[in-house]
Design a protein around this motif. Structure first.
Motif, short mmCIF file in Angstrom:
data_model
loop_
_atom_site.label_atom_id
_atom_site.label_comp_id
_atom_site.label_asym_id
_atom_site.label_seq_id
_atom_site.Cartn_x
_atom_site.Cartn_y
_atom_site.Cartn_z
N UNK A 262 0.81 -1.22 0.00
CA UNK A 262 0.00 0.00 0.00
C UNK A 262 0.85 1.27 0.00
N UNK A 263 2.17 1.12 -0.19
CA UNK A 263 3.03 2.32 -0.32
C UNK A 263 2.72 3.09 -1.60
N UNK A 264 2.20 2.36 -2.61
CA UNK A 264 1.99 2.95 -3.94
C UNK A 264 0.51 3.18 -4.22
N UNK A 265 0.24 4.00 -5.22
CA UNK A 265 -1.14 4.32 -5.57
C UNK A 265 -1.84 3.20 -6.34
N UNK A 266 -1.06 2.32 -6.99
CA UNK A 266 -1.64 1.36 -7.92
C UNK A 266 -1.17 -0.06 -7.64
N UNK B 221 -6.07 -4.15 -1.33
CA UNK B 221 -5.51 -2.93 -1.94
C UNK B 221 -6.58 -1.86 -2.14
N UNK B 222 -7.76 -2.28 -2.57
CA UNK B 222 -8.86 -1.31 -2.69
C UNK B 222 -9.22 -0.73 -1.32
N UNK B 223 -9.18 -1.55 -0.28
CA UNK B 223 -9.50 -1.05 1.05
C UNK B 223 -8.48 -0.03 1.54
N UNK B 224 -7.25 -0.11 1.04
CA UNK B 224 -6.25 0.91 1.41
C UNK B 224 -6.32 2.13 0.51
N UNK B 225 -7.24 2.13 -0.46
CA UNK B 225 -7.44 3.29 -1.32
C UNK B 225 -6.72 3.23 -2.64
N UNK B 226 -6.14 2.07 -2.97
CA UNK B 226 -5.37 1.96 -4.21
C UNK B 226 -6.26 1.73 -5.44
N UNK B 227 -5.74 2.08 -6.60
CA UNK B 227 -6.34 1.71 -7.87
C UNK B 227 -5.83 0.33 -8.26
N UNK B 228 -6.70 -0.51 -8.81
CA UNK B 228 -6.29 -1.85 -9.22
C UNK B 228 -6.39 -1.96 -10.74
N UNK B 229 -5.25 -2.19 -11.38
CA UNK B 229 -5.23 -2.44 -12.82
C UNK B 229 -5.15 -3.96 -13.01
N UNK B 230 -6.12 -4.52 -13.74
CA UNK B 230 -6.19 -5.97 -13.83
C UNK B 230 -6.75 -6.38 -15.19
#
Length: 280
Positions: free
Chosen positions: A210-214, A232-241
């Protein structure tokens, strides 16, 4: 009150995987509700044990260790629910190798075991749809999520507030179906800055990823959900998949941070209620 026997190939004390962590929290929540829950390794299930416990209820998670005789006994004599984690109704354990996720009939296995269950619980909308498509059964449900303990959800809430770098996190997994090399190659081709994250304790992994945005995650097989992507979504990140992420089939995957954490806190009650309504 009859006992609930929770059967799995391994438990969290043996292997700290996503399915095992989910199972551990489900067991804990059922105990908190007052149920007597016994954890039992699938390979240790014998016919005398089943005969002794035939009036109890069973939750069957991963079941590769169950003998054919044990499966036949359960099917004919016991009240059980299958908590489906990874496509054990297919020889390949991966529906994505077939067009439209529909396997030829000869590739479908364990149909009788699934059909005699009081319910088959899938992890996500697409997991449920694919299981129904291949098994052609009506007793298949989606729990639409996973379970986390309060300590982990509190950590994820804390991590949702921290400032993140404009970089990509890649899950550094030795499991080939997680396709780490493909994600690394994608970043290299697109000249995207990335960090490989793995080989850490669970809490350290969450803090580092979760250090990164994505998050860049390109699974090779159809993921029934993927806890890491949801975390990762719960930490506010964007998920590219890609199209093989079960969690992405859920409407709630558009949420992130506190909103998604709150929803997963509610799952402790809703999933247990589903178990009670279908099994007990």
């Amino acid at each position: 009150m009859n006992k609930i026997i929770f059967v799995a190939d391994v438990f969290a004390e043996h292997h700290l995987g996503g399915g095992e962590l989910n199972n551990q929290e489900l067991i804990r929540q059922l105990i908190l509700k007052g149920y007597n829950v016994e954890s039992k390794l699938s390979a240790s299930i014998t016919l005398p044990y089943l005969e002794e416990n035939r009036k109890n209820h069973f939750i069957i998670a991963n079941f590769l260790g169950l003998s054919v005789e044990a499966i036949d006994f359960l099917r004919a004599n016991c009240s059980y629910l299958i908590y489906e984690h990874d496509h054990k109704y297919l020889t390949t354990r991966d529906p994505s190798v077939f067009d439209n996720y529909l396997a030829p009939d000869q590739e479908v296995i364990n149909r009788d075991f699934y059909s005699c269950a009081k319910g088959v619980f899938c992890q996500s909308k697409i997991h449920q749809e694919v299981a129904q498509k291949n098994l052609k059964l009506e007793n298949i449900y989606s729990v639409s999520g996973n379970l986390w303990d309060d300590k982990t959800l509190d950590l994820l809430e804390k991590l949702s507030h921290k400032e993140k770098k404009d970089r990509y996190s890649i899950w550094d997994s030795a499991n080939p179906i997680k396709n780490t090399s493909l994600a690394v190659g994608y970043c290299a081709r697109k000249n995207l800055p990335y960090d490989l994250v793995g080989h850490l304790s669970y809490d350290q992994f969450l803090e580092k990823i979760s250090d990164n945005k994505n998050l860049l995650f390109l699974p090779q097989t159809l993921e029934t959900l993927c806890r890491v992507a949801v975390e990762c979504r719960m930490t506010g990140m964007t998920v590219m998949t890609n199209k093989k992420l079960g969690a992405a089939s859920e409407d709630w995957f558009s949420l992130k941070g506190i909103e998604l954490i709150s929803l997963m806190r509610e799952k402790k009650n809703t999933i247990c209620k589903q178990v009670e309504e279908i099994l007990l």
